[in-house]
Design an enzyme around this catalytic site. Structure first.
Site, PDB file in Angstrom:
ATOM      1  N   CYS A 113       0.817  -1.224   0.000  1.00  0.00           N
ATOM      2  CA  CYS A 113       0.000   0.000   0.000  1.00  0.00           C
ATOM      3  C   CYS A 113       0.847   1.270   0.000  1.00  0.00           C
ATOM      4  CB  CYS A 113      -0.933  -0.003   1.209  1.00  0.00           C
ATOM      5  SG  CYS A 113      -2.027  -1.416   1.171  1.00  0.00           S
ATOM      6  N   HIS A 257      -4.142   6.681   1.273  1.00  0.00           N
ATOM      7  CA  HIS A 257      -4.369   5.345   0.730  1.00  0.00           C
ATOM      8  C   HIS A 257      -5.790   4.914   1.104  1.00  0.00           C
ATOM      9  CE1 HIS A 257      -4.172   1.173  -0.096  1.00  0.00           C
ATOM     10  NE2 HIS A 257      -4.086   0.809   1.167  1.00  0.00           N
ATOM     11  N   ASN A 287      -9.949  -1.401  -1.956  1.00  0.00           N
ATOM     12  CA  ASN A 287      -8.521  -1.144  -1.731  1.00  0.00           C
ATOM     13  C   ASN A 287      -7.734  -1.653  -2.945  1.00  0.00           C
ATOM     14  OD1 ASN A 287      -5.832  -1.227  -0.971  1.00  0.00           O
ATOM     15  ND2 ASN A 287      -6.208  -2.150   1.037  1.00  0.00           N
TER      16      ASN A 287
HETATM   17  N1  ACO Z   1     -18.644 -10.292   6.282  1.00  0.00           N
HETATM   18  C1  ACO Z   1     -19.285 -10.614   7.413  1.00  0.00           C
HETATM   19  N2  ACO Z   1     -18.641 -10.863   8.565  1.00  0.00           N
HETATM   20  C2  ACO Z   1     -17.302 -10.818   8.552  1.00  0.00           C
HETATM   21  C3  ACO Z   1     -16.572 -10.493   7.401  1.00  0.00           C
HETATM   22  C4  ACO Z   1     -17.307 -10.223   6.226  1.00  0.00           C
HETATM   23  N3  ACO Z   1     -16.714  -9.896   5.069  1.00  0.00           N
HETATM   24  N4  ACO Z   1     -15.265 -10.492   7.692  1.00  0.00           N
HETATM   25  C5  ACO Z   1     -15.163 -10.819   8.983  1.00  0.00           C
HETATM   26  N5  ACO Z   1     -16.399 -11.027   9.508  1.00  0.00           N
HETATM   27  C6  ACO Z   1     -16.749 -11.370  10.871  1.00  0.00           C
HETATM   28  C7  ACO Z   1     -15.650 -12.075  11.600  1.00  0.00           C
HETATM   29  O1  ACO Z   1     -15.659 -13.469  11.321  1.00  0.00           O
HETATM   30  C8  ACO Z   1     -15.975 -11.778  13.026  1.00  0.00           C
HETATM   31  O2  ACO Z   1     -16.986 -12.649  13.468  1.00  0.00           O
HETATM   32  P1  ACO Z   1     -16.994 -13.194  14.981  1.00  0.00           P
HETATM   33  O3  ACO Z   1     -17.129 -11.982  15.829  1.00  0.00           O
HETATM   34  O4  ACO Z   1     -18.177 -14.095  14.980  1.00  0.00           O
HETATM   35  O5  ACO Z   1     -15.683 -13.897  15.149  1.00  0.00           O
HETATM   36  C9  ACO Z   1     -16.576 -10.364  12.971  1.00  0.00           C
HETATM   37  O6  ACO Z   1     -16.999 -10.186  11.602  1.00  0.00           O
HETATM   38  C10 ACO Z   1     -15.596  -9.296  13.320  1.00  0.00           C
HETATM   39  O7  ACO Z   1     -14.371  -9.526  12.591  1.00  0.00           O
HETATM   40  P2  ACO Z   1     -13.138  -8.626  12.761  1.00  0.00           P
HETATM   41  O8  ACO Z   1     -12.059  -9.103  11.849  1.00  0.00           O
HETATM   42  O9  ACO Z   1     -12.829  -8.486  14.203  1.00  0.00           O
HETATM   43  O10 ACO Z   1     -13.718  -7.247  12.191  1.00  0.00           O
HETATM   44  P3  ACO Z   1     -13.111  -5.816  12.247  1.00  0.00           P
HETATM   45  O11 ACO Z   1     -14.058  -4.906  12.922  1.00  0.00           O
HETATM   46  O12 ACO Z   1     -11.693  -5.814  12.714  1.00  0.00           O
HETATM   47  O13 ACO Z   1     -13.130  -5.409  10.709  1.00  0.00           O
HETATM   48  C11 ACO Z   1     -11.641  -5.169   8.834  1.00  0.00           C
HETATM   49  C12 ACO Z   1     -12.375  -6.128   9.779  1.00  0.00           C
HETATM   50  C13 ACO Z   1     -12.678  -4.373   8.067  1.00  0.00           C
HETATM   51  C14 ACO Z   1     -10.821  -5.999   7.887  1.00  0.00           C
HETATM   52  C15 ACO Z   1     -10.772  -4.203   9.653  1.00  0.00           C
HETATM   53  O14 ACO Z   1     -10.042  -4.898  10.608  1.00  0.00           O
HETATM   54  C16 ACO Z   1      -9.805  -3.404   8.783  1.00  0.00           C
HETATM   55  O15 ACO Z   1     -10.186  -2.633   7.937  1.00  0.00           O
HETATM   56  N6  ACO Z   1      -8.508  -3.524   9.048  1.00  0.00           N
HETATM   57  C17 ACO Z   1      -7.494  -2.785   8.272  1.00  0.00           C
HETATM   58  C18 ACO Z   1      -7.357  -3.301   6.884  1.00  0.00           C
HETATM   59  C19 ACO Z   1      -6.214  -2.599   6.184  1.00  0.00           C
HETATM   60  O16 ACO Z   1      -5.990  -1.418   6.340  1.00  0.00           O
HETATM   61  N7  ACO Z   1      -5.425  -3.315   5.456  1.00  0.00           N
HETATM   62  C20 ACO Z   1      -4.243  -2.730   4.927  1.00  0.00           C
HETATM   63  C21 ACO Z   1      -4.242  -2.604   3.531  1.00  0.00           C
HETATM   64  S1  ACO Z   1      -4.041  -4.057   2.662  1.00  0.00           S
HETATM   65  C22 ACO Z   1      -2.398  -4.124   2.168  1.00  0.00           C
HETATM   66  O17 ACO Z   1      -1.534  -3.439   2.620  1.00  0.00           O
HETATM   67  C23 ACO Z   1      -2.069  -5.155   1.190  1.00  0.00           C
END
Ligand code: ACO
Length: 330
Positions: A113, A257, A287
């Site tokens: 990123c 980003h 993304n």
């Molecule tokens: N749809 C429905 N439910 C989902 C999904 C989905 N797509 N994905 C995860 N869940 C569920 C999980 O299984 C979990 O269920 P549980 O509570 O029963 O265990 C619940 O939702 C919460 O999951 P978390 O992973 O804790 O959700 P979070 O609030 O952390 O959100 C997210 C996830 C959106 C990915 C967030 O953590 C995020 O945006 N992180 C940063 C991502 C990022 O910036 N990446 C960097 C760029 S990528 C790169 O550099 C290549």
């Protein structure tokens, strides 16, 4: 003193629109969950055998046209991607062949990123020293062919989109230029966001067992990434402004980003920076990693959000972990 200015930009996304509801056919997810957690409503995915270099070619040709240049005017190519067309050689070489400019150096940058910011900085240094006059900097990704479409991969898969963004950096002695780029990395967090296989550290690099376990797909500790991003981004933004003696209040636009709309909202809040001055298009593209900043910057410029002399901030955080910020005088 030589510097580099952005002489032209281009961007390209595939025609195929994949809406959140489309993803629900393959995995257990909902439009509501994705919009609430990420802000994403749809993304673009390629159809058939299309690699990063093909997307990059579209964006690069548009950037050349905008700059009033032809491929033969380019002294060097910097290609940022985490999804190269093939394992080796790099996509920069493939793009160079597509543009028909044999002999021109082509360098791939593997900084996810932050890849566009790293590339921008490298290009800027080559131009400042006088070694090069015009450099094509491009970020392009095809994520869609490498995502786990089952529920196992839903946390990562819903985030990513395909696309490309390009900029032509040209030597200048004028005031409109890249003022500075500050870059960072912290490899202690490398495995919190990675696609592991095929891997040279594994023998064999890829096996049926590994494929069955899904080790070829990206894995992410989303909460850890989120937490680090909202700390590191304000930090590096303050730092790059401080070392250039520019006040945040004088910045016309922040182009971050596009990883998660919530991250960008939180960063703006922590900076106490008006959210109207933060450009976001993640709602439409998801993304696109190395492509996200140049796509967003080009769209912002196209919408008239930037005028000559404005201070523009570019900032990104991602896998590595790597992060950085560029301060640009438009
Ligand atoms: N749809 C429905 N439910 C989902 C999904 C989905 N797509 N994905 C995860 N869940 C569920 C999980 O299984 C979990 O269920 P549980 O509570 O029963 O265990 C619940 O939702 C919460 O999951 P978390 O992973 O804790 O959700 P979070 O609030 O952390 O959100 C997210 C996830 C959106 C990915 C967030 O953590 C995020 O945006 N992180 C940063 C991502 C990022 O910036 N990446 C960097 C760029 S990528 C790169 O550099 C290549």
């Amino acid at each position: 003193m030589f510097g580099s200015r952005i002489a032209g930009m281009g961007h390209y996304v595939p025609d195929r629109v994949v809406k959140n509801d489309d993803l629900s056919q393959w995995m257990d997810t909902t439009d509501e969950w994705i919009v609430q957690r990420t802000g994403i409503r749809e993304r673009r995915w390629v159809e058939g055998d299309v690699g990063a270099a093909e997307l990059a070619e579209h964006a690069s040709r548009q950037a050349l046209e905008e700059a009033g240049l032809s491929p033969s005017d380019i002294d060097m190519i910097l290609f940022a991607t985490l999804s190269p067309d093939i394992c080796f050689p790099g996509s920069g070489c493939l793009l160079q062949a597509r543009l028909g400019i044999p002999g021109v150096p082509a360098l791939d940058v593997r900084n996810q990123c932050s890849g566009f910011l790293y590339s921008l900085s490298v290009a800027d240094q080559f131009i400042r020293t006088g070694a090069m006059k015009r450099i094509l900097v491009v970020g392009a990704e095809v994520h869609s062919t490498g995502l786990d479409l089952s529920t196992r991969g839903r946390d990562v898969t819903v985030i990513f989109g395909d696309g490309a963004g390009a900029a032509i950096l040209e030597q200048t002695e004028g005031e409109s230029r890249i003022l500075d780029t500050e870059l960072h990395a912290d490899g202690r967090y490398a495995e919190m966001l990675m696609a592991e296989a095929p891997a040279s550290r594994l023998n064999p690099r890829l096996s049926v067992e590994m494929l069955e376990a899904g080790r070829q797909f990206p894995k992410m500790d989303g909460k850890a990434v989120f937490k680090q991003a909202v700390e590191r981004l304000p930090e590096v933004i303050h730092s790059v402004l401080r070392r250039n003696g520019v006040a945040l209040a004088d910045v016309a636009l922040l182009v971050p980003h596009q990883a998660n709309l919530r991250i960008n909202e939180m960063v703006a809040r922590q900076l106490n920076f008006p959210f109207e001055k933060v450009y976001n298009n993640i709602q439409r593209y998801g993304n696109t990693t190395a492509a996200s900043i140049p796509i967003a910057l080009h769209e912002a410029a196209g919408e008239g959000r930037l005028k000559k002399g404005d201070y523009v901030l570019l900032a990104g955080f991602g896998s590595g972990f790597t992060w950085g910020a560029s301060l640009v005088r438009w």
